[in-house]
Design a protein around this motif. Structure first.
Motif, PDB file in Angstrom:
ATOM      1  N   ARG A 254       0.838  -1.192   0.000  1.00 30.91           N
ATOM      2  CA  ARG A 254       0.000   0.000   0.000  1.00 30.91           C
ATOM      3  C   ARG A 254       0.881   1.253   0.000  1.00 30.91           C
ATOM      4  NH1 ARG A 254      -4.893  -1.930   4.128  1.00 30.91           N
ATOM      5  NH2 ARG A 254      -4.671  -4.142   3.578  1.00 30.91           N
ATOM      6  N   ARG A 255       0.318   2.324  -0.539  1.00 29.70           N
ATOM      7  CA  ARG A 255       1.029   3.588  -0.656  1.00 29.70           C
ATOM      8  C   ARG A 255       0.299   4.649   0.161  1.00 29.70           C
ATOM      9  NH1 ARG A 255       1.364   0.945  -5.826  1.00 29.70           N
ATOM     10  NH2 ARG A 255      -0.885   0.778  -5.462  1.00 29.70           N
ATOM     11  N   ALA A 256       1.060   5.398   0.988  1.00 32.56           N
ATOM     12  CA  ALA A 256       0.458   6.360   1.907  1.00 32.56           C
ATOM     13  C   ALA A 256       1.070   7.739   1.727  1.00 32.56           C
ATOM     14  CB  ALA A 256       0.654   5.898   3.353  1.00 32.56           C
ATOM     15  N   VAL A 257       0.257   8.757   1.965  1.00 35.46           N
ATOM     16  CA  VAL A 257       0.718  10.143   2.048  1.00 35.46           C
ATOM     17  C   VAL A 257       0.396  10.649   3.443  1.00 35.46           C
ATOM     18  CG1 VAL A 257       0.375  12.512   1.240  1.00 35.46           C
ATOM     19  CG2 VAL A 257       0.437  10.633  -0.411  1.00 35.46           C
ATOM     20  N   VAL A 258       1.364  11.294   4.086  1.00 36.42           N
ATOM     21  CA  VAL A 258       1.146  11.931   5.386  1.00 36.42           C
ATOM     22  C   VAL A 258       1.460  13.414   5.229  1.00 36.42           C
ATOM     23  CG1 VAL A 258       1.757  12.009   7.829  1.00 36.42           C
ATOM     24  CG2 VAL A 258       1.794   9.814   6.602  1.00 36.42           C
ATOM     25  N   THR A 259       0.451  14.266   5.419  1.00 35.38           N
ATOM     26  CA  THR A 259       0.689  15.701   5.332  1.00 35.38           C
ATOM     27  C   THR A 259       1.254  16.204   6.661  1.00 35.38           C
ATOM     28  OG1 THR A 259      -1.476  16.505   6.113  1.00 35.38           O
ATOM     29  CG2 THR A 259      -1.310  15.820   3.797  1.00 35.38           C
ATOM     30  N   GLY A 260       2.106  17.201   6.589  1.00 34.51           N
ATOM     31  CA  GLY A 260       2.780  17.661   7.794  1.00 34.51           C
ATOM     32  C   GLY A 260       3.581  16.534   8.424  1.00 34.51           C
ATOM     33  N   GLY A 261       4.212  15.722   7.567  1.00 34.72           N
ATOM     34  CA  GLY A 261       4.819  14.475   8.024  1.00 34.72           C
ATOM     35  C   GLY A 261       6.284  14.544   8.378  1.00 34.72           C
ATOM     36  N   ALA A 262       6.872  15.728   8.354  1.00 35.98           N
ATOM     37  CA  ALA A 262       8.317  15.812   8.539  1.00 35.98           C
ATOM     38  C   ALA A 262       8.747  15.772   9.997  1.00 35.98           C
ATOM     39  CB  ALA A 262       8.860  17.086   7.891  1.00 35.98           C
ATOM     40  N   ARG A 263       7.817  16.050  10.909  1.00 38.83           N
ATOM     41  CA  ARG A 263       8.166  16.071  12.329  1.00 38.83           C
ATOM     42  C   ARG A 263       6.921  15.793  13.165  1.00 38.83           C
ATOM     43  NH1 ARG A 263      10.546  21.484  13.851  1.00 38.83           N
ATOM     44  NH2 ARG A 263      11.094  21.768  11.667  1.00 38.83           N
TER      45      ARG A 263
ATOM     46  N   ARG B 188      -7.937   9.630  -6.538  1.00 37.33           N
ATOM     47  CA  ARG B 188      -6.854   8.749  -6.990  1.00 37.33           C
ATOM     48  C   ARG B 188      -6.908   7.350  -6.367  1.00 37.33           C
ATOM     49  NH1 ARG B 188      -5.852  13.902  -7.060  1.00 37.33           N
ATOM     50  NH2 ARG B 188      -4.474  14.857  -8.623  1.00 37.33           N
ATOM     51  N   MET B 189      -7.820   7.130  -5.426  1.00 38.69           N
ATOM     52  CA  MET B 189      -7.956   5.817  -4.788  1.00 38.69           C
ATOM     53  C   MET B 189      -8.887   4.950  -5.632  1.00 38.69           C
ATOM     54  SD  MET B 189      -8.175   6.778  -0.729  1.00 38.69           S
ATOM     55  CE  MET B 189      -6.725   7.335   0.171  1.00 38.69           C
ATOM     56  N   THR B 190      -8.386   4.551  -6.773  1.00 43.55           N
ATOM     57  CA  THR B 190      -9.231   3.850  -7.736  1.00 43.55           C
ATOM     58  C   THR B 190      -9.673   2.473  -7.273  1.00 43.55           C
ATOM     59  OG1 THR B 190      -7.224   3.085  -8.851  1.00 43.55           O
ATOM     60  CG2 THR B 190      -8.242   5.106  -9.686  1.00 43.55           C
ATOM     61  N   GLY B 191      -8.938   1.891  -6.344  1.00 45.58           N
ATOM     62  CA  GLY B 191      -9.316   0.569  -5.831  1.00 45.58           C
ATOM     63  C   GLY B 191      -9.758   0.594  -4.397  1.00 45.58           C
ATOM     64  N   GLY B 192     -10.181   1.764  -3.912  1.00 45.85           N
ATOM     65  CA  GLY B 192     -10.562   1.903  -2.514  1.00 45.85           C
ATOM     66  C   GLY B 192      -9.382   2.365  -1.682  1.00 45.85           C
ATOM     67  N   GLY B 193      -9.645   2.683  -0.424  1.00 43.11           N
ATOM     68  CA  GLY B 193      -8.571   3.141   0.441  1.00 43.11           C
ATOM     69  C   GLY B 193      -9.105   3.660   1.760  1.00 43.11           C
ATOM     70  N   VAL B 194      -8.227   4.340   2.479  1.00 42.69           N
ATOM     71  CA  VAL B 194      -8.556   4.883   3.799  1.00 42.69           C
ATOM     72  C   VAL B 194      -8.021   6.306   3.907  1.00 42.69           C
ATOM     73  CG1 VAL B 194      -8.374   4.585   6.299  1.00 42.69           C
ATOM     74  CG2 VAL B 194      -8.304   2.576   4.810  1.00 42.69           C
TER      75      VAL B 194
ATOM     76  N   GLU C 280      -3.385   4.386  -1.500  1.00 40.03           N
ATOM     77  CA  GLU C 280      -4.417   3.705  -0.703  1.00 40.03           C
ATOM     78  C   GLU C 280      -4.664   4.347   0.660  1.00 40.03           C
ATOM     79  OE1 GLU C 280      -2.907   1.160  -3.789  1.00 40.03           O
ATOM     80  OE2 GLU C 280      -1.768   1.868  -2.036  1.00 40.03           O
ATOM     81  N   ILE C 281      -3.723   5.140   1.136  1.00 40.31           N
ATOM     82  CA  ILE C 281      -3.838   5.734   2.473  1.00 40.31           C
ATOM     83  C   ILE C 281      -3.455   7.211   2.384  1.00 40.31           C
ATOM     84  CG2 ILE C 281      -2.984   5.705   4.861  1.00 40.31           C
ATOM     85  CD1 ILE C 281      -2.180   2.714   4.278  1.00 40.31           C
ATOM     86  N   TRP C 282      -4.289   8.070   2.951  1.00 40.08           N
ATOM     87  CA  TRP C 282      -3.971   9.499   3.009  1.00 40.08           C
ATOM     88  C   TRP C 282      -4.249   9.976   4.430  1.00 40.08           C
ATOM     89  CZ3 TRP C 282      -2.487  12.943  -1.052  1.00 40.08           C
ATOM     90  CH2 TRP C 282      -2.443  14.297  -0.688  1.00 40.08           C
ATOM     91  N   VAL C 283      -3.249  10.558   5.072  1.00 37.98           N
ATOM     92  CA  VAL C 283      -3.395  11.063   6.443  1.00 37.98           C
ATOM     93  C   VAL C 283      -3.330  12.584   6.417  1.00 37.98           C
ATOM     94  CG1 VAL C 283      -2.516  11.016   8.802  1.00 37.98           C
ATOM     95  CG2 VAL C 283      -2.302   8.971   7.354  1.00 37.98           C
ATOM     96  N   ASN C 284      -4.445  13.227   6.741  1.00 39.56           N
ATOM     97  CA  ASN C 284      -4.506  14.689   6.841  1.00 39.56           C
ATOM     98  C   ASN C 284      -4.056  15.086   8.248  1.00 39.56           C
ATOM     99  OD1 ASN C 284      -5.672  15.704   4.276  1.00 39.56           O
ATOM    100  ND2 ASN C 284      -7.401  14.386   4.832  1.00 39.56           N
TER     101      ASN C 284
END
Length: 268
Positions: free
Chosen positions: A20-29, A142-148, A99-103
Motif C-alpha cells: 500500500r502507498r500512503a501520504v502523510v501531510t505535515g509528516g516531517a516532524r 486517486r484511490m481507484t481501488g478503494g482506500g482509507v 491507498e492511504i492518506w493522512v490529513n
C-alpha cells in the motif's frame, strides 16, 4: 464497492500495509513523522509532504533506512490546492498508486477572540479545515481501488479547549463533521474515512509555538501534567501514531465515519 470481510485474515495480515502507498501531510516532524514511521513499519511506502521541503526529504530518507520501504519527501502547502494535487500525483506516478492518506498538517495559534483578526481566522481554517477537505478530495480521486483517509482532529473538536483557540476549536469541529460526511459520500467507492482526536501531546511544533509565544518552560511542563488523565501520564506522539495505524489497517475494516479519541481519558 463494499469493503471486504477480513475475518479469515491472520492478525499479522490484518495489520500489514505491505503493497500500500500512503501520504502523510505535515509528516516531517511531530505527530506526522511518528505516524509515517508506524505506517512504514507495517510495510507501506510513504510520501512525506511538508511545508519544509528539506526536512520532508530528510525524514523520508530516515524512514527508508529504518524500514526498507520506498519513500518520497515533497514540498506541500495544504492551503494550495495545486500543491496538494502535485503531491498526490507524485504518489500515484512514482509509487504506483494511493491507498492511504493522512490529513495531519495543522496550526494552532493562540489569540484572544477580541484581538483576532480576520486574516488569522482565515489562515487557521484554510490549513486545518480546507486543507483536510482538499486533501481528502484529491486522495479520493486517486484511490481507484478503494482506500482509507485518516483525519487528525483533536479533543478540541469535541469541546471548547482554552481561551484564545476559537479558530482552532472551530476548525477541528469542522474536521469531525467532514469526517462523518466524507464517510457517507465515499463509501460507495470503497473508501473509509476515520478521524483521530489527540489531546495535547508535546511535539517539536507545539513546543516551538508555545516558546515563540513566550510561554515559560515550567509552564509547558505544568500544561503537560494538567493533560494527564486516567491513564496517568501525558501522551507521546507514538500513542497517536498507533491509533492512526489501526485506522489505516484492516484491523478497522468495519469502521468509517468515527473519530477516535486518543486522549488518555481526558475527554471522559
Amino acid at each position: 464497492m463494499s469493503t471486504a470481510d477480513v475475518s479469515s485474515k491472520t492478525l499479522t495480515d490484518l495489520i500489514s500495509l505491505a503493497g500500500r502507498r500512503a501520504v502523510v501531510t505535515g509528516g516531517a516532524r511531530g505527530l506526522g513523522k511518528s505516524i509515517a514511521l508506524r505506517l512504514a513499519e507495517a510495510g507501506a511506502d510513504v510520501v512525506i509532504g511538508d511545508i519544509e521541503e528539506d526536512l520532508a526529504v530528510q525524514t523520508a530518507g530516515e524512514i527508508a533506512r529504518r524500514h526498507g520501504v520506498r519513500t518520497l519527501g515533497c514540498a506541500l502547502d495544504v492551503t494550495d490546492s495545486a500543491s496538494i494535487c502535485a503531491v498526490a500525483d507524485r504518489a500515484t506516478t512514482e509509487l504506483g498508486g494511493l491507498e492511504i492518506w493522512v490529513n495531519n498538517a495543522g496550526i494552532f495559534p493562540s489569540v484572544p477572540l477580541l484581538d483576532m483578526g480576520d486574516d488569522l481566522w482565515d489562515k487557521v481554517l484554510d490549513v486545518n479545515a480546507r486543507g483536510t477537505f482538499v486533501g481528502s478530495r484529491e486522495a479520493a480521486r486517486r484511490m481507484t481501488g478503494g482506500g482509507v483517509i485518516v483525519n487528525i482532529a483533536s479533543t478540541a473538536g469535541f469541546r471548547g479547549s482554552a481561551p484564545g483557540l476559537a479558530a482552532y476549536v472551530s476548525s477541528k469541529h469542522a474536521v469531525r463533521g467532514l469526517t462523518r460526511e466524507l464517510a457517507l459520500e465515499l463509501a460507495p467507492l470503497g473508501i473509509r474515512v476515520l478521524g483521530v482526536a489527540p489531546s495535547h501531546v508535546p511535539t517539536e511544533g507545539n513546543i516551538a509555538a508555545a516558546t515563540a509565544a513566550g510561554v515559560p518552560a515550567e509552564q509547558l511542563a505544568q500544561m503537560a501534567l494538567m493533560m494527564t488523565g486516567p491513564i496517568g501520564r501525558p501522551g507521546v506522539p507514538d500513542d497517536i501514531a498507533r491509533v492512526a495505524l489501526f485506522c489505516a489497517s484492516d484491523l478497522s475494516a468495519f469502521m468509517t465515519g468515527s473519530t477516535l479519541l486518543a486522549d488518555g481519558g481526558t475527554t471522559a
